[in-house]
Motif scaffolding. Structure first.
Motif, PDB file in Angstrom:
ATOM      1  N   GLY A 182       0.739  -1.322  -0.026  1.00 27.47           N
ATOM      2  CA  GLY A 182       0.005   0.032   0.073  1.00 27.47           C
ATOM      3  C   GLY A 182       0.982   1.157   0.019  1.00 27.47           C
ATOM      4  O   GLY A 182       2.099   1.432   0.330  1.00 27.47           O
ATOM      5  N   PRO A 227      -3.854   3.470   2.589  1.00 29.70           N
ATOM      6  CA  PRO A 227      -3.936   2.230   2.139  1.00 29.70           C
ATOM      7  C   PRO A 227      -4.971   1.297   3.207  1.00 29.70           C
ATOM      8  O   PRO A 227      -4.854   1.855   4.483  1.00 29.70           O
ATOM      9  N   ARG A 273      -3.517   0.280  -6.345  1.00 26.54           N
ATOM     10  CA  ARG A 273      -2.929   0.698  -4.961  1.00 26.54           C
ATOM     11  C   ARG A 273      -4.173   1.807  -4.414  1.00 26.54           C
ATOM     12  O   ARG A 273      -4.349   1.513  -2.936  1.00 26.54           O
TER      13      ARG A 273
END
Length: 601
Positions: free
Chosen positions: A346, A373, A516
């Motif tokens: 992340g 993330p 991501r």
């Protein structure tokens, strides 16, 4: 009728049948009259020429009214090299193909800057410029007197690598080359390259959002199309033996475009049938030569009114865009890939002081936002508050008037959208932007475009490495289909499915891009309760993978069960950031967005 069309399509798609047909023509050619052989040779050249338009316009959606220019470059280049400079045909033709392809690549740069009618006018100008050059460049092209004496199979003056080639031998060579071009076209159509062409044809912005570079993809389409057209022109030169400017004027460009449209843009077999029709038709209309283009116009009008998908649409089902061998290989390894692998480590996305002005209108005013993330942030506000504009800035569609965007400690401000997607920031749209005639599986596979590692040559030749690469991505597609509950409709065209299924397919396609950070622009709009529950579960699964999520939506109950925090915009400015409970009690948010009803709730 559908069963008959499916049977005919299966026959055309079967390479063994094509090989049998080519062999039959090779063996039966000696029993044809010289005149028939020559007409058949013109048919094959027209079929190759039509495939060049089919590639550029049918697949990539780039119209061309000056394709006779590429045809003429191929013809004059090999004619001059072989006749004037004594080069062997086996070298002259490849050089001509390369020159035509290079010209197509160069033409793609100005073509990338214009659209629609302006693109048509620009390509028309290219064709007219080429015509004037060959007509006026007397020392090289012969000018209006033309270039006679080009080694020709019809005149029995053609020698290739020291071997004398007559009309029959040249027909056999043309047949093999045409079969090779058709095979390459089929391989390209069923590869990442062909799928990318279709993606930019439908929406360049949507293609860029999953990492497909529209500019480079169009440059490749122009280069390949120019090379194929140049090959047709080079083969034409060594069939007729004489090159005059009138053979490469506007009517030639119009003629090949009509052939492609009547054959059915996107249909490979349809182009061959249409080329046959339009090559034999003038032979039957020689007494009425001055009426030939009227006949072409009538045939084109009839086709557009009665057969909008052309001859290919009448007899053949739309081509599928995944190789059967890759599908079979993916099915064999399906048990090995039960779940989608994580999207990667992340990284946070930071938007700092983003301002976006359109003239005097400030759509986004000094907005700062951080996406972490594995966290879900909601971005809400009234219509016109700047939510979608903010997403467009973050994902590279707009360059901000002020501020910057950083992702994974890298400044991505103003990068093109495909580069932002390649970095791992992927988005969806308010309306699903999918390829309508692709199946759900094919649309999802588009999301994996930037994950492929094989070369374009491997794709065109359908090499084992390309098949293995496609199979590996198809296994991931299967995992996403299962995750999004789309397995039962995987092989149905997306335009035959309800709106909610298309929404899920678009989110699944974005997930295949291995983001991501993912930005979902009103994904629940228009969904039923059951569909929203499926979407909620998919979003939770993405969160569990460590993906940072920005979620734009107006359904407060839908958001309440998902999000970790909320950002509210009004007239382009941020008026609140915090949890959803605090938002519902914030006086400024109630006044600008939620209203009294929400306050009472």
């Amino acid at each position: 009728m559908n069963a008959v069309r499916a049977w005919l399509s299966a026959l055309v798609a079967d390479w063994r049948l094509g090989l049998l047909l080519v062999a039959a023509l090779l063996l039966g050619a000696p029993w044809l009259s010289p005149g028939t052989v020559q007409i058949a040779s013109f048919v094959l050249i027209a079929a190759i020429f039509a495939q060049s338009i089919n590639l550029l316009t049918g697949l990539a959606g780039q119209i061309s009214l000056g394709h006779a220019g590429f045809f003429g470059i191929g013809a004059y280049c090999t004619g001059i090299l072989v006749k004037t400079h004594g080069l062997d045909v086996a070298l002259g033709v490849p050089v001509a193909v390369l020159l035509a392809g290079l010209t197509g690549w160069l033409l793609s740069f100005p073509a990338n800057r214009v659209r629609d009618v302006y693109l048509a006018m620009m390509t028309l100008g290219f064709g007219m410029v080429f015509f004037e050059i060959v007509r006026e460049w007397n020392d090289v092209t012969g000018g209006t007197m033309g270039l006679p004496g080009v080694p020709s199979a019809a005149l029995r003056t053609l020698t290739i690598l020291g071997v004398k080639v007559d009309g029959l031998g040249y027909f056999r060579l043309l047949l093999l080359i045409t079969a090779g071009i058709v095979l390459l076209m089929r391989n390209l159509t069923q590869s990442r390259i062909g799928r990318a062409f279709y993606a930019i044809h439908v929406s360049e912005v949507a293609a860029g959002s999953i990492g497909i570079p529209a500019g480079r993809t169009k440059q490749l389409a122009y280069a390949l199309s120019g090379a194929v057209a140049g090959l047709a022109g080079a083969l034409y030169a060594h069939l007729v033996g004489y090159l005059g400017p009138e053979s490469f004027a506007l009517p030639r460009s119009i003629e090949v475009l009509v052939i492609a449209i009547v054959g059915g843009l996107g249909s490979i077999a349809g182009q061959v049938l249409s080329a046959t029709l339009f090559t034999f038709l003038p032979e039957r209309l020689q007494v009425f030569a001055e009426w030939q283009f009227i006949a072409y116009g009538l045939v084109l009008t009839f086709s557009l009114l009665v057969l909008p998908r052309g001859i290919g649409g009448l007899f053949f089902l739309p081509p599928r865009f995944i190789r059967p061998r890759a599908l079979a290989r993916a099915a064999a390894r399906r048990a090995e890939t039960a779940t989608l692998r994580p999207a990667g480590q992340g990284a946070a996305l930071e938007a700092e002081g983003i301002t976006m002005r359109f003239g005097g209108l400030v759509a986004v005013d000094d907005v700062s936002l951080r996406l972490e993330p594995g966290r879900i942030t909601a971005l809400v506000g009234p219509n016109g508050s700047g939510k979608s504009t903010f997403v467009n800035v973050v994902t590279g569609i707009y360059r901000p008037s002020a501020g910057r965007v950083r992702f994974a400690e890298r400044d991505i401000t103003g990068l093109p959208d495909h580069q932002v997607a390649a970095a791992g920031v992927v988005r969806t749209f308010q309306d699903p932007r999918l390829v309508p005639h692709f199946t759900v599986r094919e649309n999802l596979l588009l999301g994996a475009h930037r994950q492929f590692r094989h070369t374009g040559l491997a794709a065109a030749l359908a090499l084992p490495g390309a098949t293995r690469d496609e199979a590996a991505q198809l296994a991931l597609v299967e995992a996403v289909l299962a995750l999004a509950d789309l397995t039962d409709v995987a092989d149905r065209p997306i335009d035959t499915l309800p709106y909610g299924t298309r929404r899920m397919a678009e989110v699944g396609r974005a997930l295949l891009a291995q983001p991501r950070i993912i930005l979902l622009d009103e994904p629940a709009a228009g969904l039923s309760e059951a569909e929203m529950e499926r979407l909620s579960q998919l979003i939770r699964d993405m969160k569990a993978m460590g993906i940072g999520i920005l979620l734009i939506d107006h359904h407060m109950d839908f958001l309440a069960e998902l999000v970790d925090d909320v950002v509210v915009l009004d007239s382009g400015r941020m008026i609140y950031r915090g949890d959803i409970a605090g938002m519902r009690g914030d006086a400024q948010v109630i006044a600008a967005y939620l209203g009294d009803e929400a306050a009472h709730a």
